[in-house]
Write a protein that holds these residues in place. Structure first.
Motif, PDB file in Angstrom:
ATOM      1  N   PHE A 112       0.855  -1.186   0.000  1.00 15.41           N
ATOM      2  CA  PHE A 112       0.000   0.000   0.000  1.00 15.41           C
ATOM      3  C   PHE A 112       0.890   1.235   0.000  1.00 15.41           C
ATOM      4  O   PHE A 112       2.077   1.174   0.356  1.00 15.41           O
ATOM      5  N   ASN A 113       0.316   2.357  -0.405  1.00 20.37           N
ATOM      6  CA  ASN A 113       1.004   3.645  -0.375  1.00 20.37           C
ATOM      7  C   ASN A 113       0.180   4.594   0.470  1.00 20.37           C
ATOM      8  O   ASN A 113      -0.990   4.859   0.155  1.00 20.37           O
ATOM      9  N   VAL A 114       0.764   5.095   1.543  1.00 15.26           N
ATOM     10  CA  VAL A 114       0.025   5.954   2.469  1.00 15.26           C
ATOM     11  C   VAL A 114      -0.563   7.180   1.771  1.00 15.26           C
ATOM     12  O   VAL A 114      -1.745   7.493   1.961  1.00 15.26           O
ATOM     13  N   PRO A 115       0.192   7.939   0.949  1.00 16.65           N
ATOM     14  CA  PRO A 115      -0.403   9.096   0.278  1.00 16.65           C
ATOM     15  C   PRO A 115      -1.601   8.739  -0.612  1.00 16.65           C
ATOM     16  O   PRO A 115      -2.552   9.526  -0.710  1.00 16.65           O
ATOM     17  N   THR A 116      -1.578   7.572  -1.232  1.00 22.46           N
ATOM     18  CA  THR A 116      -2.717   7.152  -2.044  1.00 22.46           C
ATOM     19  C   THR A 116      -3.957   6.935  -1.183  1.00 22.46           C
ATOM     20  O   THR A 116      -5.056   7.387  -1.519  1.00 22.46           O
ATOM     21  N   LEU A 117      -3.784   6.251  -0.050  1.00 22.97           N
ATOM     22  CA  LEU A 117      -4.912   6.025   0.855  1.00 22.97           C
ATOM     23  C   LEU A 117      -5.463   7.357   1.370  1.00 22.97           C
ATOM     24  O   LEU A 117      -6.684   7.544   1.477  1.00 22.97           O
ATOM     25  N   LEU A 118      -4.555   8.282   1.681  1.00 21.05           N
ATOM     26  CA  LEU A 118      -4.979   9.592   2.163  1.00 21.05           C
ATOM     27  C   LEU A 118      -5.736  10.357   1.087  1.00 21.05           C
ATOM     28  O   LEU A 118      -6.783  10.962   1.350  1.00 21.05           O
ATOM     29  N   ALA A 119      -5.221  10.358  -0.135  1.00 24.00           N
ATOM     30  CA  ALA A 119      -5.847  11.103  -1.225  1.00 24.00           C
ATOM     31  C   ALA A 119      -7.249  10.579  -1.513  1.00 24.00           C
ATOM     32  O   ALA A 119      -8.180  11.358  -1.738  1.00 24.00           O
TER      33      ALA A 119
END
Length: 233
Positions: free
Chosen positions: A135-142
């Motif tokens: 997973f990529n944290v910035p992707t989940l946040l966006a």
């Protein structure tokens, strides 16, 4: 450690960062908490300011840091422990701890901007690291913020080079390390881009992320991060 995190997420039985009993916000009475970035901030880069100042001496009104940025929390020791558990212990569920505060947040509100017309663009991981982490944290946040704020999300920014570790590097070395590692795809980027990342350390990652977008002559690029550490020189 992994079992502790899982119990904290599923049952809120104890603090996310120690064995103490949990409070309703899932921290503890011994003081573990997240600290909101409060007080006056540079209207350009978001650096915390002293009294009666509107711009910091670091960014020089956009001359040195060309991506206007806002952050929600201070990168304290507790925040560092939390982001490490999310990333390196593989518990993206712990992002639920910060999302309520993020979704009610209005970055750039102090300049009267409601972000209408912006598109969220997460700062990507290299595909190899994404495969290992899952997973990529910035992707989940966006995705979460896009849903809450009714803004579109675009995944056109790509990381095409792995780059060396950033830990311990100065801002100048970080910029050199990150040069050319991001690229934009074939489609035209949105006119107004709001980059999303998890941690702001020196601003080098955001500068490098913005570079290939600006080559397409977009109208505006801004950024937001969850955590911010004071600038170091």
């Amino acid at each position: 450690m992994a079992l502790d995190s899982l119990l904290a997420v599923l049952f809120q039985t104890h603090c996310l960062l120690c064995p103490e009993p949990a409070l309703p916000i899932r921290f503890c009475e011994t003081g573990h908490c997240l600290e909101l970035l409060s007080g006056e901030q540079c209207l350009w880069c978001g650096e915390p300011l002293g009294a009666s100042l509107s711009a910091c001496g670091h960014c020089e009104g956009g001359g040195k840091y060309s991506v206007p940025t806002r952050s929600r929390f201070v990168l304290t020791d507790d925040a560092t422990a939390l982001i490490h558990r999310i990333k390196y212990d593989s518990f993206p569920e712990l992002l639920e701890l910060v999302l309520p505060s993020l979704t009610e947040w209005r970055p750039f509100a102090e300049v009267g901007d409601d972000l209408a017309g912006f598109t969220l663009v997460p700062v990507p991981l290299h595909p190899d690291k994404l495969w290992r982490r899952g997973f990529n944290v910035p992707t989940l946040l966006a995705v979460a913020l896009g849903s809450a704020w009714k803004l579109p999300v675009n995944f056109g920014l790509k990381r095409v080079k792995a780059g060396d570790t950033q830990a311990g590097l100065s801002r100048r070395d970080r910029i050199g390390n990150l040069k050319g590692i991001f690229a934009w795809g074939d489609e035209e980027p949105p006119e107004r881009v709001l980059l999303v990342d998890d941690v702001y350390t020196t601003g080098a990652t955001l500068e490098s992320s913005a570079a290939p977008i600006r080559k397409r002559k977009v109208k505006e690029v801004r950024a937001l991060t969850v955590f911010r550490t004071p600038l170091k020189f």
